[in-house]
Design an enzyme around this catalytic site. Sequence first.
Site, short mmCIF file in Angstrom:
data_model
loop_
_atom_site.label_atom_id
_atom_site.label_comp_id
_atom_site.label_asym_id
_atom_site.label_seq_id
_atom_site.Cartn_x
_atom_site.Cartn_y
_atom_site.Cartn_z
N MET A 77 -0.03 4.21 -5.38
CA MET A 77 1.27 3.69 -4.97
C MET A 77 2.08 4.85 -4.41
O MET A 77 2.06 5.95 -4.95
CB MET A 77 1.99 3.06 -6.16
CG MET A 77 1.27 1.85 -6.74
SD MET A 77 1.99 1.30 -8.30
CE MET A 77 1.51 2.66 -9.38
N GLN A 126 -6.08 8.53 -2.34
CA GLN A 126 -6.12 7.36 -1.47
C GLN A 126 -5.71 7.73 -0.06
O GLN A 126 -4.81 8.55 0.15
CB GLN A 126 -5.18 6.27 -2.01
CG GLN A 126 -5.06 5.04 -1.14
CD GLN A 126 -3.91 5.12 -0.15
OE1 GLN A 126 -3.05 5.99 -0.25
NE2 GLN A 126 -3.91 4.23 0.83
N TYR A 128 -4.92 6.06 4.01
CA TYR A 128 -4.89 5.11 5.11
C TYR A 128 -5.46 5.84 6.32
O TYR A 128 -5.31 7.06 6.46
CB TYR A 128 -3.46 4.64 5.41
CG TYR A 128 -2.85 3.78 4.34
CD1 TYR A 128 -3.19 2.43 4.25
CD2 TYR A 128 -1.94 4.30 3.44
CE1 TYR A 128 -2.62 1.62 3.27
CE2 TYR A 128 -1.37 3.51 2.46
CZ TYR A 128 -1.71 2.17 2.37
OH TYR A 128 -1.16 1.38 1.41
N LYS A 231 -11.08 0.40 -0.92
CA LYS A 231 -10.13 -0.42 -1.69
C LYS A 231 -9.64 -1.57 -0.81
O LYS A 231 -9.16 -1.34 0.30
CB LYS A 231 -8.94 0.42 -2.15
CG LYS A 231 -7.89 -0.37 -2.92
CD LYS A 231 -6.78 0.55 -3.39
CE LYS A 231 -5.71 -0.24 -4.14
NZ LYS A 231 -4.90 -1.09 -3.24
N HIS A 255 -4.09 -5.81 -2.84
CA HIS A 255 -2.97 -4.93 -2.49
C HIS A 255 -1.68 -5.36 -3.20
O HIS A 255 -0.58 -5.26 -2.65
CB HIS A 255 -2.76 -4.95 -0.96
CG HIS A 255 -2.25 -3.66 -0.41
ND1 HIS A 255 -3.02 -2.81 0.35
CD2 HIS A 255 -1.04 -3.05 -0.48
CE1 HIS A 255 -2.32 -1.77 0.72
NE2 HIS A 255 -1.10 -1.88 0.21
N GLY A 288 -3.29 -7.87 -11.08
CA GLY A 288 -2.82 -8.76 -12.13
C GLY A 288 -3.05 -8.29 -13.55
O GLY A 288 -2.70 -9.02 -14.49
N ARG A 310 1.96 -1.65 -10.65
CA ARG A 310 3.39 -1.72 -10.99
C ARG A 310 3.71 -1.34 -12.43
O ARG A 310 4.74 -0.69 -12.66
CB ARG A 310 3.90 -3.13 -10.67
CG ARG A 310 3.92 -3.45 -9.17
CD ARG A 310 4.46 -4.86 -8.94
NE ARG A 310 4.53 -5.20 -7.51
CZ ARG A 310 3.61 -5.88 -6.85
NH1 ARG A 310 2.50 -6.26 -7.48
NH2 ARG A 310 3.77 -6.15 -5.56
#
Length: 365
Positions: A77, A126, A128, A231, A255, A288, A310
Amino acid sequence: MVLALHAYEAAAKERLPGPVWDFFAGGSGTESMLAAGREALDRIRLRPRCLVDVSHCDPRTELLGADLAAPLGIAPMAYHQLAHPEGEVATARAAGEAGALLTVSMFASRTLEDIAAAATGPLWLQLYWLKRRDLLVDLIHRAEATGFRALVLTVDAPRVAFRPRDAANGFAVPPGIRAVNVAHDVMAASHGGRDGESAIARHSKEQFDASITWEDLAWLREVTSLPVVLKGVLTGEDAELAVRHGVSGLVVSNHGGRQLDFSRSAPDALAEIVDTVAGRCAVVLDGGVRHGADIAKALCLGADAVMVGRPALWGLAHSGAEGVADVLRLLMGEFEEVMALMGAPTVAAFERSGVVLPGCAHLSA
């Protein structure tokens, strides 16, 4: 100490500025996917076994060569300093104390070097895929030099999806916080707030390379000695292609409900992907997870570990490194209890027959 994740969530919502909370909590489009992973996990029920010696339950495991206190890690994140001044340094310290994996976003608000110096547990980086490949190479070499153990390429975001809360807020990364590991000029658009538009989305359209294909993975594997993990894979077809292109792991993820609206949830896709790869690479569930029982459900379906996103930020906003560590320990404690009550004294004891899926009596191992 807080005894439930929802209490950390409530505290974080109260403490964070509204636009920052919306950035963390919001989803794409209709936000249909925000609850999808949780709902999918709730539909799965456990099938406990009795009269098993569970006087000592051992939740430890190994993931791509890294020893973990439990099959648990923190998902990537961006901009942890939005939640706490110490940012990713506090998160890394907490993950190490708890024995969990931390996946650091390329858009972290602390340097890779500072994060690595604070970490006592395993780190993944991570990525991009930016149009500027030289910046990717620089990040990869820095990660290698500072002891990161794997690269996680996010593949479900050729661009950032429309997120209505961020657009309504004209959200932009505030002054004083930035993605310090990426050249400032490349990140400039993420700081330019405009009414009715997300600066995060505008930045992605400018800087993300939406033209990459499976063939580009060969270039990535050539420039690094680290294992490559993808991912955002949600289908068996893509899982098979990933294995054929030499990846070491997959993170089954939608995501956090922030990309394709009306997608399948990560838990719903997990069994298909596990069956497709058939042990040829590691599989991690991200989506989740809010209770230790969710870890058990994912292991029964064949995952090697899970990630949480989160909840780590909730803990960070609540009380910095201590809050993150408490969130991780809460999940680990719940998982260890589930192990005992399931009759599963080790991580390896979780099998497909340990869950009941909707519409099925149970799935055999």
